[in-house]
Motif scaffolding. Structure first.
Motif, PDB file in Angstrom:
ATOM      1  N   VAL A 383       0.844  -1.031   0.018  1.00  0.00           N
ATOM      2  CA  VAL A 383      -0.097   0.211  -0.070  1.00  0.00           C
ATOM      3  C   VAL A 383       1.045   1.175  -0.039  1.00  0.00           C
ATOM      4  O   VAL A 383       1.919   1.252   0.527  1.00  0.00           O
ATOM      5  N   MET A 384       0.388   2.099  -0.440  1.00  0.00           N
ATOM      6  CA  MET A 384       1.164   3.576  -0.693  1.00  0.00           C
ATOM      7  C   MET A 384       0.383   4.678  -0.893  1.00  0.00           C
ATOM      8  O   MET A 384      -0.966   4.594  -1.004  1.00  0.00           O
ATOM      9  N   GLY A 385       0.876   5.836  -0.867  1.00  0.00           N
ATOM     10  CA  GLY A 385       0.259   7.198  -0.861  1.00  0.00           C
ATOM     11  C   GLY A 385       1.179   8.331  -1.337  1.00  0.00           C
ATOM     12  O   GLY A 385       2.218   8.273  -0.975  1.00  0.00           O
ATOM     13  N   GLN A 386       0.870   9.276  -1.965  1.00  0.00           N
ATOM     14  CA  GLN A 386       1.464  10.476  -2.452  1.00  0.00           C
ATOM     15  C   GLN A 386       0.762  11.629  -2.559  1.00  0.00           C
ATOM     16  O   GLN A 386      -0.347  11.654  -3.195  1.00  0.00           O
ATOM     17  N   GLY A 387       1.345  12.753  -2.246  1.00  0.00           N
ATOM     18  CA  GLY A 387       0.717  13.947  -2.334  1.00  0.00           C
ATOM     19  C   GLY A 387       1.841  15.331  -2.167  1.00  0.00           C
ATOM     20  O   GLY A 387       2.881  14.949  -2.211  1.00  0.00           O
ATOM     21  N   THR A 388       1.128  16.226  -1.819  1.00  0.00           N
ATOM     22  CA  THR A 388       2.123  17.656  -1.422  1.00  0.00           C
ATOM     23  C   THR A 388       1.947  18.014  -0.183  1.00  0.00           C
ATOM     24  O   THR A 388       0.860  17.994   0.353  1.00  0.00           O
ATOM     25  N   ALA A 389       2.838  18.262   0.337  1.00  0.00           N
ATOM     26  CA  ALA A 389       3.127  19.045   1.553  1.00  0.00           C
ATOM     27  C   ALA A 389       3.671  20.237   1.654  1.00  0.00           C
ATOM     28  O   ALA A 389       4.868  20.438   0.896  1.00  0.00           O
ATOM     29  N   PHE A 390       3.422  21.317   2.448  1.00  0.00           N
ATOM     30  CA  PHE A 390       3.964  22.805   2.559  1.00  0.00           C
ATOM     31  C   PHE A 390       4.298  22.957   3.757  1.00  0.00           C
ATOM     32  O   PHE A 390       3.412  22.667   4.686  1.00  0.00           O
ATOM     33  N   ALA A 391       5.362  23.797   3.989  1.00  0.00           N
ATOM     34  CA  ALA A 391       5.739  24.356   5.366  1.00  0.00           C
ATOM     35  C   ALA A 391       4.826  25.661   5.551  1.00  0.00           C
ATOM     36  O   ALA A 391       4.688  26.543   4.862  1.00  0.00           O
ATOM     37  N   TYR A 392       4.098  25.638   6.744  1.00  0.00           N
ATOM     38  CA  TYR A 392       3.334  26.349   7.172  1.00  0.00           C
ATOM     39  C   TYR A 392       3.585  27.185   8.634  1.00  0.00           C
ATOM     40  O   TYR A 392       3.760  26.466   9.400  1.00  0.00           O
ATOM     41  N   LYS A 393       3.809  28.441   8.638  1.00  0.00           N
ATOM     42  CA  LYS A 393       4.198  29.156   9.857  1.00  0.00           C
ATOM     43  C   LYS A 393       5.509  28.374  10.528  1.00  0.00           C
ATOM     44  O   LYS A 393       6.413  28.056   9.962  1.00  0.00           O
ATOM     45  N   ASN A 394       5.246  28.063  11.929  1.00  0.00           N
ATOM     46  CA  ASN A 394       6.130  27.195  12.635  1.00  0.00           C
ATOM     47  C   ASN A 394       5.498  26.110  13.204  1.00  0.00           C
ATOM     48  O   ASN A 394       6.022  25.317  14.012  1.00  0.00           O
ATOM     49  N   VAL A 395       4.427  25.682  12.397  1.00  0.00           N
ATOM     50  CA  VAL A 395       3.671  24.493  12.928  1.00  0.00           C
ATOM     51  C   VAL A 395       4.061  23.096  12.289  1.00  0.00           C
ATOM     52  O   VAL A 395       3.898  22.074  12.830  1.00  0.00           O
ATOM     53  N   GLY A 396       4.928  22.952  11.154  1.00  0.00           N
ATOM     54  CA  GLY A 396       5.522  21.932  10.384  1.00  0.00           C
ATOM     55  C   GLY A 396       4.891  22.244   9.075  1.00  0.00           C
ATOM     56  O   GLY A 396       4.546  22.993   8.356  1.00  0.00           O
ATOM     57  N   LEU A 397       4.762  20.940   8.414  1.00  0.00           N
ATOM     58  CA  LEU A 397       4.200  20.700   7.137  1.00  0.00           C
ATOM     59  C   LEU A 397       2.729  20.121   6.872  1.00  0.00           C
ATOM     60  O   LEU A 397       2.278  19.326   7.574  1.00  0.00           O
ATOM     61  N   ILE A 398       2.128  20.913   6.163  1.00  0.00           N
ATOM     62  CA  ILE A 398       0.527  20.844   6.162  1.00  0.00           C
ATOM     63  C   ILE A 398       0.212  19.968   4.785  1.00  0.00           C
ATOM     64  O   ILE A 398       0.753  20.147   3.737  1.00  0.00           O
ATOM     65  N   THR A 399      -0.561  18.966   4.937  1.00  0.00           N
ATOM     66  CA  THR A 399      -0.913  18.165   3.861  1.00  0.00           C
ATOM     67  C   THR A 399      -2.246  17.647   4.039  1.00  0.00           C
ATOM     68  O   THR A 399      -2.974  18.055   5.209  1.00  0.00           O
ATOM     69  N   CYS A 400      -2.961  16.864   3.292  1.00  0.00           N
ATOM     70  CA  CYS A 400      -4.487  16.535   3.408  1.00  0.00           C
ATOM     71  C   CYS A 400      -4.267  15.048   4.206  1.00  0.00           C
ATOM     72  O   CYS A 400      -3.432  14.212   3.889  1.00  0.00           O
ATOM     73  N   ASP A 401      -5.240  14.770   4.868  1.00  0.00           N
ATOM     74  CA  ASP A 401      -5.521  13.852   5.673  1.00  0.00           C
ATOM     75  C   ASP A 401      -5.717  12.587   4.719  1.00  0.00           C
ATOM     76  O   ASP A 401      -5.054  11.233   4.892  1.00  0.00           O
ATOM     77  N   HIS A 402      -6.309  12.713   3.581  1.00  0.00           N
ATOM     78  CA  HIS A 402      -6.527  11.518   2.667  1.00  0.00           C
ATOM     79  C   HIS A 402      -5.386  11.046   2.205  1.00  0.00           C
ATOM     80  O   HIS A 402      -5.549  10.038   1.372  1.00  0.00           O
ATOM     81  N   VAL A 403      -4.292  11.840   1.947  1.00  0.00           N
ATOM     82  CA  VAL A 403      -3.090  11.664   1.509  1.00  0.00           C
ATOM     83  C   VAL A 403      -2.389  10.278   2.359  1.00  0.00           C
ATOM     84  O   VAL A 403      -1.886   9.382   1.546  1.00  0.00           O
ATOM     85  N   LEU A 404      -2.930  10.210   3.451  1.00  0.00           N
ATOM     86  CA  LEU A 404      -2.308   9.212   4.332  1.00  0.00           C
ATOM     87  C   LEU A 404      -3.262   7.997   4.248  1.00  0.00           C
ATOM     88  O   LEU A 404      -3.073   6.808   5.454  1.00  0.00           O
ATOM     89  N   ARG A 405      -4.203   7.832   3.426  1.00  0.00           N
ATOM     90  CA  ARG A 405      -5.019   6.664   3.281  1.00  0.00           C
ATOM     91  C   ARG A 405      -4.771   6.089   2.237  1.00  0.00           C
ATOM     92  O   ARG A 405      -4.233   6.461   1.072  1.00  0.00           O
ATOM     93  N   TYR A 406      -5.000   4.601   1.904  1.00  0.00           N
ATOM     94  CA  TYR A 406      -4.985   3.764   0.867  1.00  0.00           C
ATOM     95  C   TYR A 406      -6.461   3.360   0.446  1.00  0.00           C
ATOM     96  O   TYR A 406      -6.616   2.371   1.445  1.00  0.00           O
ATOM     97  N   CYS A 407      -7.056   3.392  -0.454  1.00  0.00           N
ATOM     98  CA  CYS A 407      -8.372   2.836  -0.850  1.00  0.00           C
ATOM     99  C   CYS A 407      -8.394   2.359  -2.227  1.00  0.00           C
ATOM    100  O   CYS A 407      -8.702   2.952  -3.336  1.00  0.00           O
TER     101      CYS A 407
END
Length: 568
Positions: A383-407
């Protein structure tokens, strides 16, 4: 009883100045020698505190009444610097650059020239007042190098020289600037034989200064230093006041390499050992020719300044030349700050990683990939997933939750599910192809958001986005940034789109992009930014998905979620 004179300092009596000299016979200047860049001695006359305080008051008066300097003057002028001096010549049209130097610049300006200047516009001091002020501002009959008033007086003395040289440059469609005694002419002519001969000529490797140019200097009581005249072409390094200008104002690579090397030694061996090695090197090379010295550093006594201060000064110089958002400066400054914190040093450098243009944005977006084995009922599937993440303020990298799913088909699972074994989460810099392990800090299925952090004590330096202060409007243009259908070697895609509509959905503010099929597989988690590269929303759904539009979650929802997190 002598009459008091009205000066910028208030009533001053000439006799009282001489009485002060008798009552306080201490020397009013401290003289020392430092080496110039070429190794020659430079004599500095620094006024002592009681005289320096008076000169600073005069300096305020001079700046207040002198008016704006001519546009060609960049030295010791508010809002101008060696950077603005270099930028004046930084153009693709610049094919030749002439650098010359005024010989004995400050000593060429005598007490009598200063007094004459003060009697004329814009000051119009009387003969007596001009005499008193000229005495305060000169030493041994000339402008001292080291007094705070000397630079502005020198600039004012050079007004006639600047006018003549600007006219000469204009006649030949050249650009002229002056930074103190450093003078530069840039020419757009392609061949040396087309250079204006009344300014300079170059034949068989020999530079000759034009007679008209020399005459202008003589008329204004200055001489050209024959040992510091040079002509450069675009085929070689063009340099103005130590800054290279072939493409943009820049610093020599060796300068950056020395900073990087010193920081590496500090990081590897600790500050004390790095400082000891630094002191050893500068002591051994102190009397060597300039090009062989460990650093281009001058000091008044035999005790070299600390490595910490040297590095801080050089990094601030890099920041001034390349800009506060320059990636090279930011990475070196970040490492410097980390080392200072680690070894409990007091210094700290300003670091501004906010995205403001496309180059910064490329440094703030990452490819996020995860993979593992789905183990259930004796069956195993990759199983695998791929998407985009971007650095936001000082909180870390933002991405979508569904990127971490496999369906797919009957297999529906999550990255952090117990059924997934050997799970790995990587963040990829598409430019350098560097990879770092990541970990999930927070997830929210309802908002379809997740925060990813680097699983490393010293993550790579990178820029970060900030959000818009107000919601983006319908019809407003923006840029969607992401990695649709990513493959190795593919860089971030920047696509211009406009906002079709804004609306709430399941209690969350969203907006739709115009065009259809805009958000593709791999875009999920990427930022949609306005013209200032501020985040307007997070790309979440594509129109190709059943029953979906090209939807972005408004940044206000992201900010509210982050604010409510227990440990964002």
């Amino acid at each position: 009883m002598p009459q008091p004179l009205c000066t910028p300092l208030g009533p001053v009596c000439i006799s009282s100045i001489f009485e002060l000299r008798i009552a306080d016979p201490r020397p009013t200047y401290k003289t020392f020698i430092i080496k110039k860049r070429n190794g020659d001695p430079r004599v500095i006359h620094a006024p002592k505190k009681h005289l320096k305080d008076i000169q600073h008051k005069l300096l305020d008066h001079f700046y207040k009444h002198a008016g704006l300097m001519k546009p060609c003057v960049h030295g010791f002028t508010p809002e101008r610097s060696i950077v603005s001096n270099a930028q004046a010549h930084c153009s693709s049209k610049t094919k030749h650059l002439l650098n010359i130097d005024i010989e004995n610049f400050f000593p060429s300006i005598t007490f009598y020239r200063v007094r004459g200047l003060l009697q004329k516009s814009p000051f119009h001091f009387s003969y007596e007042v001009a005499t008193v002020i000229a005495h305060i501002c000169t030493f041994d009959g000339v402008l001292p190098q080291g007094a705070p008033t000397s630079p502005i007086l020198a600039n004012l003395i050079c007004r006639s020289l600047d006018s003549d040289l600007m006219k000469l440059a204009k006649r030949h469609r050249a650009t002229y600037t002056r930074y103190a005694d450093d003078i530069s002419f840039s020419f757009s002519v392609a061949h040396t034989n087309a250079l204006p001969k009344n300014i300079c000529a170059f034949d068989s490797g020999v530079l000759t200064i034009g007679e008209e140019l020399k005459s202008i200097f003589k008329t204004n009581s200055f001489d050209i230093n024959p040992n510091k005249s040079r002509l450069s072409t675009r085929f070689h390094r063009l340099e103005v006041t130590g800054i290279t200008i072939n493409k943009f104002p820049n610093i020599k690579r060796v300068f950056i390499d020395k900073i990087r090397g010193a920081l590496h030694a500090w990081k590897k061996h600790g500050y004390d050992l790095a400082q000891a090695e630094w002191e050893k090197r500068v002591t051994e090379t102190k009397n060597e020719p300039h090009e062989k010295r460990a650093w281009k550093r001058q000091w008044r006594n035999d005790i070299p300044p600390s490595l910490e201060k040297i590095l801080r000064g050089k990094l601030l110089y890099v920041r001034m030349i390349r800009g506060k958002g320059d990636l090279i400066y930011l990475r070196l400054a970040k490492l410097y700050n980390e080392l200072c914190a680690r070894d409990k040093r007091s210094s700290k450098l300003p670091v501004d990683f906010i995205v403001r243009d496309k180059t910064h944005a490329e440094d703030a977006v990452f490819v996020i990939e995860w993979s593992g084995n789905y183990e259930k009922d004796g069956k195993s599937e990759a199983v695998m997933g791929q998407g985009t993440a971007f650095a936001y303020k000082n909180v870390g990298l933002i991405t979508c939750d569904h990127v971490l799913r496999y369906c797919i088909g009957d297999v529906k699972t999550e990255f952090d599910s117990k059924e997934v074994t050997e799970a790995t989460l990587e963040l990829i810099n598409p430019i350098t192809q560097e990879k770092w392990k990541g970990k999930v800090a927070h997830r929210d299925a309802h908002r379809d958001l997740a925060i990813i952090s680097f699983d490393s004590p010293m993550p790579p330096a990178h820029h970060h986005f900030v959000g818009m202060d107000a919601p983006i409007k319908e019809e407003e243009m923006g840029t969607l940034i992401g990695f649709p259908n990513y493959t190795k070697g593919k860089l971030a895609i920047f696509e211009q789109h406009s906002v079709l509509s804004r609306y709430p959905l399941f209690g969350l503010e969203r907006f739709e992009l115009k065009g259809g099929g805009v958000i593709r597989q791999g875009n999920s988690g990427g930022p949609f930014v306005n013209q200032k590269f501020q985040v307007a929303g997070v790309a979440q759904k594509g129109a190709t998905q059943e029953g979906s539009n090209d939807e972005c979650l408004c940044v206000s929802v992201l900010d509210t979620w982050i604010a409510d997190l227990p440990n964002p």
